[in-house]
Design a protein around this motif. Sequence first.
Motif, PDB file in Angstrom:
ATOM      1  N   ASP A 170      -7.618  51.857   8.021  1.00 37.15           N
ATOM      2  CA  ASP A 170      -8.244  52.688   9.118  1.00 37.15           C
ATOM      3  C   ASP A 170      -7.224  53.833   9.495  1.00 37.15           C
ATOM      4  O   ASP A 170      -6.147  54.006   8.728  1.00 37.15           O
ATOM      5  N   TYR A 171      -7.619  54.709  10.108  1.00 43.19           N
ATOM      6  CA  TYR A 171      -6.640  55.846  10.738  1.00 43.19           C
ATOM      7  C   TYR A 171      -6.794  56.230  11.957  1.00 43.19           C
ATOM      8  O   TYR A 171      -8.009  56.002  12.419  1.00 43.19           O
ATOM      9  N   LYS A 172      -6.094  56.651  12.782  1.00 41.40           N
ATOM     10  CA  LYS A 172      -5.970  57.319  13.959  1.00 41.40           C
ATOM     11  C   LYS A 172      -5.362  58.698  14.124  1.00 41.40           C
ATOM     12  O   LYS A 172      -4.049  58.557  14.056  1.00 41.40           O
ATOM     13  N   LEU A 173      -5.915  59.550  14.326  1.00 36.73           N
ATOM     14  CA  LEU A 173      -5.209  61.043  14.197  1.00 36.73           C
ATOM     15  C   LEU A 173      -5.460  61.911  15.377  1.00 36.73           C
ATOM     16  O   LEU A 173      -6.568  61.713  16.115  1.00 36.73           O
ATOM     17  N   VAL A 174      -4.696  62.726  15.771  1.00 33.88           N
ATOM     18  CA  VAL A 174      -4.770  63.847  17.098  1.00 33.88           C
ATOM     19  C   VAL A 174      -4.041  64.965  16.819  1.00 33.88           C
ATOM     20  O   VAL A 174      -3.034  64.813  16.248  1.00 33.88           O
ATOM     21  N   HIS A 175      -4.615  65.909  17.200  1.00 30.86           N
ATOM     22  CA  HIS A 175      -3.978  67.366  17.207  1.00 30.86           C
ATOM     23  C   HIS A 175      -4.107  68.001  18.344  1.00 30.86           C
ATOM     24  O   HIS A 175      -5.323  68.188  18.646  1.00 30.86           O
ATOM     25  N   HIS A 176      -3.136  68.756  18.952  1.00 32.08           N
ATOM     26  CA  HIS A 176      -3.400  69.693  20.117  1.00 32.08           C
ATOM     27  C   HIS A 176      -3.425  70.831  19.594  1.00 32.08           C
ATOM     28  O   HIS A 176      -2.295  71.522  18.965  1.00 32.08           O
TER      29      HIS A 176
ATOM     30  N   ASN B 263      -5.665  76.699  20.992  1.00 26.69           N
ATOM     31  CA  ASN B 263      -6.462  77.146  21.902  1.00 26.69           C
ATOM     32  C   ASN B 263      -6.946  76.334  23.034  1.00 26.69           C
ATOM     33  O   ASN B 263      -7.703  76.379  24.283  1.00 26.69           O
ATOM     34  N   GLY B 264      -5.826  75.247  23.188  1.00 28.17           N
ATOM     35  CA  GLY B 264      -5.637  74.352  24.431  1.00 28.17           C
ATOM     36  C   GLY B 264      -6.567  73.090  24.244  1.00 28.17           C
ATOM     37  O   GLY B 264      -6.641  72.215  25.146  1.00 28.17           O
ATOM     38  N   ARG B 265      -7.313  72.913  23.218  1.00 31.71           N
ATOM     39  CA  ARG B 265      -8.366  71.926  22.906  1.00 31.71           C
ATOM     40  C   ARG B 265      -7.547  70.864  22.346  1.00 31.71           C
ATOM     41  O   ARG B 265      -6.543  71.126  21.563  1.00 31.71           O
ATOM     42  N   SER B 266      -8.170  69.500  22.191  1.00 36.21           N
ATOM     43  CA  SER B 266      -7.544  68.516  21.669  1.00 36.21           C
ATOM     44  C   SER B 266      -8.739  68.031  20.703  1.00 36.21           C
ATOM     45  O   SER B 266      -9.794  67.812  20.825  1.00 36.21           O
ATOM     46  N   VAL B 267      -8.227  67.780  19.131  1.00 39.12           N
ATOM     47  CA  VAL B 267      -9.249  67.274  18.264  1.00 39.12           C
ATOM     48  C   VAL B 267      -8.392  65.699  17.774  1.00 39.12           C
ATOM     49  O   VAL B 267      -7.211  65.749  17.614  1.00 39.12           O
ATOM     50  N   TYR B 268      -9.348  64.933  17.620  1.00 36.82           N
ATOM     51  CA  TYR B 268      -8.754  63.343  17.324  1.00 36.82           C
ATOM     52  C   TYR B 268     -10.049  62.780  16.333  1.00 36.82           C
ATOM     53  O   TYR B 268     -10.978  63.242  16.334  1.00 36.82           O
ATOM     54  N   SER B 269      -9.679  61.961  15.698  1.00 39.00           N
ATOM     55  CA  SER B 269     -10.661  60.830  15.082  1.00 39.00           C
ATOM     56  C   SER B 269     -11.034  59.986  15.931  1.00 39.00           C
ATOM     57  O   SER B 269     -10.358  59.499  16.845  1.00 39.00           O
ATOM     58  N   PHE B 270     -12.233  59.477  15.875  1.00 42.52           N
ATOM     59  CA  PHE B 270     -12.862  58.615  16.777  1.00 42.52           C
ATOM     60  C   PHE B 270     -13.842  57.777  15.650  1.00 42.52           C
ATOM     61  O   PHE B 270     -14.475  58.244  14.905  1.00 42.52           O
ATOM     62  N   CYS B 271     -13.998  56.418  16.350  1.00 39.98           N
ATOM     63  CA  CYS B 271     -14.990  55.437  15.448  1.00 39.98           C
ATOM     64  C   CYS B 271     -14.749  55.521  14.118  1.00 39.98           C
ATOM     65  O   CYS B 271     -15.965  55.688  13.577  1.00 39.98           O
ATOM     66  N   MET B 272     -13.533  55.225  13.619  1.00 40.75           N
ATOM     67  CA  MET B 272     -13.229  55.318  12.080  1.00 40.75           C
ATOM     68  C   MET B 272     -13.926  54.104  11.604  1.00 40.75           C
ATOM     69  O   MET B 272     -13.898  52.966  12.133  1.00 40.75           O
ATOM     70  N   CYS B 273     -14.536  54.219  10.398  1.00 43.28           N
ATOM     71  CA  CYS B 273     -15.411  53.336   9.721  1.00 43.28           C
ATOM     72  C   CYS B 273     -14.945  53.174   8.338  1.00 43.28           C
ATOM     73  O   CYS B 273     -15.673  53.744   7.536  1.00 43.28           O
ATOM     74  N   PRO B 274     -13.971  52.116   8.051  1.00 46.00           N
ATOM     75  CA  PRO B 274     -13.542  52.001   6.690  1.00 46.00           C
ATOM     76  C   PRO B 274     -14.502  51.607   5.926  1.00 46.00           C
ATOM     77  O   PRO B 274     -15.285  50.625   6.378  1.00 46.00           O
ATOM     78  N   GLY B 275     -14.841  51.954   4.555  1.00 44.75           N
ATOM     79  CA  GLY B 275     -15.558  51.340   3.904  1.00 44.75           C
ATOM     80  C   GLY B 275     -17.025  51.259   4.170  1.00 44.75           C
ATOM     81  O   GLY B 275     -17.656  50.362   4.158  1.00 44.75           O
ATOM     82  N   GLY B 276     -17.272  52.525   5.046  1.00 42.98           N
ATOM     83  CA  GLY B 276     -18.847  52.220   5.488  1.00 42.98           C
ATOM     84  C   GLY B 276     -19.458  53.776   5.183  1.00 42.98           C
ATOM     85  O   GLY B 276     -19.633  54.308   4.115  1.00 42.98           O
ATOM     86  N   THR B 277     -20.478  54.035   6.061  1.00 44.92           N
ATOM     87  CA  THR B 277     -21.627  55.003   5.930  1.00 44.92           C
ATOM     88  C   THR B 277     -21.722  55.731   7.035  1.00 44.92           C
ATOM     89  O   THR B 277     -21.504  55.354   8.088  1.00 44.92           O
ATOM     90  N   VAL B 278     -22.003  57.215   6.668  1.00 46.59           N
ATOM     91  CA  VAL B 278     -22.623  57.935   7.802  1.00 46.59           C
ATOM     92  C   VAL B 278     -24.203  57.902   8.165  1.00 46.59           C
ATOM     93  O   VAL B 278     -25.041  57.878   7.162  1.00 46.59           O
TER      94      VAL B 278
ATOM     95  N   ALA C 120      -7.319  71.691  12.873  1.00 43.82           N
ATOM     96  CA  ALA C 120      -6.553  70.507  13.132  1.00 43.82           C
ATOM     97  C   ALA C 120      -6.829  69.663  11.668  1.00 43.82           C
ATOM     98  O   ALA C 120      -5.859  68.879  11.450  1.00 43.82           O
ATOM     99  N   LEU C 121      -7.694  70.009  10.879  1.00 43.58           N
ATOM    100  CA  LEU C 121      -7.723  69.363   9.271  1.00 43.58           C
ATOM    101  C   LEU C 121      -6.503  69.574   8.625  1.00 43.58           C
ATOM    102  O   LEU C 121      -5.989  68.402   8.029  1.00 43.58           O
ATOM    103  N   PRO C 122      -6.091  70.864   8.468  1.00 41.82           N
ATOM    104  CA  PRO C 122      -4.625  71.044   7.727  1.00 41.82           C
ATOM    105  C   PRO C 122      -3.643  70.221   8.338  1.00 41.82           C
ATOM    106  O   PRO C 122      -2.588  69.529   7.823  1.00 41.82           O
ATOM    107  N   ALA C 123      -3.546  70.153   9.636  1.00 39.82           N
ATOM    108  CA  ALA C 123      -2.556  69.558  10.453  1.00 39.82           C
ATOM    109  C   ALA C 123      -2.676  67.814  10.295  1.00 39.82           C
ATOM    110  O   ALA C 123      -1.691  67.204  10.072  1.00 39.82           O
ATOM    111  N   PHE C 124      -3.961  67.497  10.229  1.00 34.67           N
ATOM    112  CA  PHE C 124      -4.207  66.092   9.873  1.00 34.67           C
ATOM    113  C   PHE C 124      -3.776  65.760   8.516  1.00 34.67           C
ATOM    114  O   PHE C 124      -3.179  64.271   8.226  1.00 34.67           O
TER     115      PHE C 124
END
Length: 559
Positions: free
Chosen positions: A331-337, A340-355, A472-476
């Motif tokens: 799994d993973y847990k990522l965050v980027h500030h 523009n003052g917003r924070s973007v983060y990963s949430f509810c990560m599902c390894p080997g799963g489906t959307v 955030a994506l390139p920062a991740f």
Amino acid sequence: MLRLTDIKLPLDHAEPALADAILARLGISADQLRGYTVVKRSYDARKRGAIVLIYTVDVDTPRAPELLQRAQAETASARGAGSPIKLGPAPDTTYKFVGRAPAQLPLRPLVIGMGPCGLFAALVLAQMGFRPIVLERGKAVRERTVDTFGLWRKKVLNPESNVQFGEGGAGTFSDGKLYSQISDKQHHGRKVLTEFVAAGAPEEILYVSKPHIGTFRLVSMVEHMRATIQALGGEIRFSHRVDDLLVETDAAGVRHVRGVTLAGGEQLRADHVVMALGHSARDTFAMLHARGVYVEAKPFSIGFRVEHPQSLIDRARFGPQAGHPILGAADYKLVHHCRNGRSVYSFCMCPGGTVVAAASEPGRVVTNGMSQYSRNERNANAAIVCGITPEDYAAYGEGPLAGIALQRHWEALAFELGGGEYEAPAQLVGDFVANRASTQFGEVKPSYTPGVRLGSLDASLPGYAIEAIREALPAFDKQLRGFAMHDAVLTGVETRTSSPVRITRGGDGQSLNTRGLFPAGEGAGYAGGILSAGVDGIKTAEAVALSMLTGSARAGASA
């Protein structure tokens, strides 16, 4: 019993190594070790290729008093150097009920909702003898599963029986994660895990650092817990939606709950009502607000689901030890500030799963993620979301329910962008970062059903969220190599990260302005996942029991 922490062993250590490490750390002989129990097993993957397991154990030895005294003396002498405590008395994690119901109850408590919070509130109340009545607007879990598959496979939504509504709550169609960052000094989380094991969960959830169950196992566990509640005198009514709250105001101007009105018109009298709503019970939020119950807007997050090959995430996190059976799917847990003052983060990560499609209202598209216990699907997925606050809701409405209006706006737009049949809009990560529409898939094939429609996601969220996620994506990618791979897929939209409202309560667990109403769980703004919702259900059951017992004592004294 002594609790010994921070025992580090190689990933592939032999079975006797743990006992040997305990003996070495304590300086005792084998005959002085009467036994031990693994309390927690985690891993340290900061050095890829040299991952180590970290154990916490409870040790039974006749030399416990002597060892504890020595450890305390060593800790005191080393405290100035910041040395952590490695040995201490094992805490008592046995659950203790706050009371027992009297032989005669004038009115039974009501529990509204049968997600994790309502399930544990009802279970604990039943175990204390209060014989709760549970009202669930959706269906029993297996019937609900059929309805949910109806949306996923046939594009047919049942607004009362879906991913959000029904026995087990939204957590049933998730990864079944059983860990949380809540403070739990009373060890209510242990009660949750113990009850899950009794209901059929694997015993490993009692000690692995990030336990999970998966959807298929959760279904049978929920049924087992339902049977336990019923065997203890509780009553469960499915397809019983609460449409109104009965409230009286006494001579002193204090508001009191007196029961509920169901969708069919039936009224149930009760002086104690647990509102264990999920975060999608929008009509019930509106009803409570209309009835004058104190409700306030709260922050939540919005964004997309992102999918990568699980093998990429495994290699990025574990290096050459990827695929090890103890480690499982990474799994993973990522965050980027963001700038523009917003924070973007990963949430509810599902390894080997489906959307999955998680809509609960017609004409709207909502995404979520789920995994089975095996976590062996091709893709990893997680929400990549941008935090928003009540100040952002003003453009969509006024008052505490404005966040719901924001959700509905973007969910309806996602429905249109997906073609109007519950397909979801999607875009490749590389194209999203480069700000160009996607026309064909690459290595990653999206798992979302009913299906996705490629294009541009720029119109699917507010501009500030698009800007923040694009940054955030390139920062991740710098935190997790390969994260910004061109072929990774973004699917929109994720709007149900948490409740957009809080049904505020006081220290006694009751609504700030309506006595006898006990807001609880994720929908009330007091939980965020299966474990924390279960814990809040237990706390709420205790609050209800104490209130009922105090009321019974007063009634007896006045009689």
